[in-house]
Each structure stands twice: as C-alpha cells, then as structure tokens.
Design an enzyme around this catalytic site. Structure first.
Site, short mmCIF file in Angstrom:
data_model
loop_
_atom_site.label_atom_id
_atom_site.label_comp_id
_atom_site.label_asym_id
_atom_site.label_seq_id
_atom_site.Cartn_x
_atom_site.Cartn_y
_atom_site.Cartn_z
CG ASP A 145 -49.14 -5.69 18.87
OD1 ASP A 145 -49.26 -5.26 17.70
OD2 ASP A 145 -49.47 -5.04 19.75
CD GLU A 146 -46.62 -11.76 20.81
OE1 GLU A 146 -45.72 -12.29 20.48
OE2 GLU A 146 -46.99 -10.96 21.83
#
Length: 287
Positions: free
Chosen positions: A231-232
């Site tokens: 999720d980065e």
C-alpha cells in the site's frame, strides 16, 4: 474519412526545445495535434509530455511514424511510447470476497464508460463466478492452497494468464492477498490497487471499524501502483467524503465503498487513456 489517432507520451531530463522538437517531428510526419499537455518537475529535473494527434498524411505509414519516433527518443534520450488512441487496452481484474469495485468496473466496461477489454477475472474464491458469467468473461478460480510452494504456483498461473491474454494492466479490485516481491516486480508499472484510506492508515482487518473507533471525520480512498511495499506505491488518485459522530461503522463502510469505486475507476480510466506517467515515487497525471 477518419484518420488514425495516436497518444504519444514521453519523459526525459528537462531541456530547451523538447516541445519544439516533438511538435516538429509530428508535423514532418503528417500528424495534426489534437491536444497536448506537458509538465516540467523542478525537483526531479524531468520533463513529461502527452500528445494526442491524428495521422493525416496517408503517405506516412504506422511503421514509419514509429521508427521516426524511436529515432527521436534515442537522439533526445527520452523514454517514450506511441499508442493507438482507439485500441482498447486489455485488463485483468483480480478480486477476493468483497465485490463492489469489481461490480462497478464491470458496469462501466459494459456501458462503454471504460474503454477496455477484460479477457479474464481472477479470484482466490468462487464468490463472483456468476457475476463474471453474466458479463461473459472467463472466471479463473486460483485458490491459495496450504503448503510450501502454493503461493508460488498460484502466482505463476497469474503470470501465465497475463502472458496468454496479452494483459496491459492488472487491477486489484479488492484482491485481499499480499503479492510476492517477484510478482510485484513482474507487474511494475502495470498494476493498480485500491486502498481504503486517503492516508496509509487503518491497515489489517475491519478498517472502517477502526476508523469509527478513532472518530474520523473524513473517509477516503487511494488508488496507487502496486510495489513490493504494501500500500505504499506511487499514488494515482485520491478522494474523500465527510462523516460524523452519528454514523456507525457500517455507515462508514458504505460511504467508503462508494469512494473506493469512484477512485479506482478514475485511476483505471486514466491509465488506459495513457494519462499517467511515473515520476520516481510519484506520478504525473494529465487529466
């Protein structure tokens, strides 16, 4: 008689004369510019450009146009691509047991709002095989079995499907499994995920219950490229909706589902229209 249309995208070190050289190249090869956008990043010192053009000179072939553009890219040390504007990119959708994003994307696809071809849907569960069948799209159930090597075998099958269907974009429409670093690398720059926050927070199970417990005032969603950092990845699009103390966790979840659908659909549409260029850990999006 309609003329073939192209989308040209490029990035390179910023320098004088880029727009002049590109527009001159297009004019010399019989192309008329329909719209154009460009951006010079003062921090990265990179220049980005997207041009939508029509090839109006019948004497210039697709092969000649591509060869000329490749030569220009080499001369100016540009990373460039030339796409047929009206060829629909082929997209693989992946989902687990939460189907709102899948349902929304399929509706947009069937309604002609999303210019894509969807040759396959992949899931580690059977929940949405009937939904896939209603759109006449092959559904591939690839469960994650227990035991050593199960994930590697499952991901190898995903890569086989990507290759056999000539997939240009993978969309994780709430596919709730962590991808291996190897698969993330294979999908680099061509896989989009939706995250249930406009900030990288509330990870793990029941994120909206966590948000309700913390008394949040904004519910958001983030669409981003998939990388090995969970999720980065580089952010493509975000949006939010206001919430208040009177709403329970289920109400927050319902609002969140709507935001997720809209944000993911925008990101997918911009990708297939060749509007997104990566700028290190960020993106440039020509809307």
């Amino acid at each position: 008689m309609s003329h073939p249309e192209y989308i040209l995208t490029l990035s390179c070190l910023d320098q004088r004369g880029i727009v002049h050289r590109v527009s001159g190249f297009l004019a010399d090869h019989g192309c008329n510019i329909i719209d154009s956008a460009q951006f010079g990043d003062a921090e990265s010192k990179l220049f980005f450009m997207r041009v939508h053009c029509a090839l109006e000179d019948a004497a210039v072939s697709d092969l000649q146009l591509r060869a000329g553009f490749a030569e220009l890219c080499a001369q100016m040390r540009m990373a460039g691509q030339l796409h047929h504007a009206h060829v629909k990119p082929r997209v693989l959708l992946m989902v687990s047991k939460i189907g709102h994003c899948l349902n929304d994307l399929l509706f947009r696809y069937k309604s002609g709002l999303l210019p894509v071809e969807i040759p396959a849907i992949v899931s580690n569960h059977m929940d949405f095989y009937q939904l896939a069948a209603s759109y006449n799209i092959p559904f591939h159930h690839l469960p994650l079995a227990a035991g050593a090597g199960a994930r590697q075998a499952q991901e190898a099958r995903i890569l086989e499907l990507m290759d056999s269907h000539r997939i240009e974009l993978v969309v994780l429409a709430r596919y709730m499994q962590i991808l291996s670093p190897a698969l993330c690398e294979a999908m680099r720059g061509k896989a989009i995920n939706i995250h249930h926050s406009f900030l990288p927070s509330f990870k793990g199970a029941k994120p909206y219950a966590q948000a309700h417990h913390r008394g949040v005032k904004l519910i958001g969603a983030t669409a981003h490229f998939v990388t090995g950092d969970l999720d980065e990845g580089p952010i493509i699009e975000q949006d939010v909706e206001r919430v208040d103390h009177a709403m329970d966790a289920e109400a927050l979840s319902a609002i969140g589902r709507d935001v997720e659908c809209v944000v993911l659909a925008r990101a997918v549409k911009w990708f297939v229209e060749h509007r997104i260029l990566q700028n290190g850990d960020k993106t440039v999006v020509f809307k």
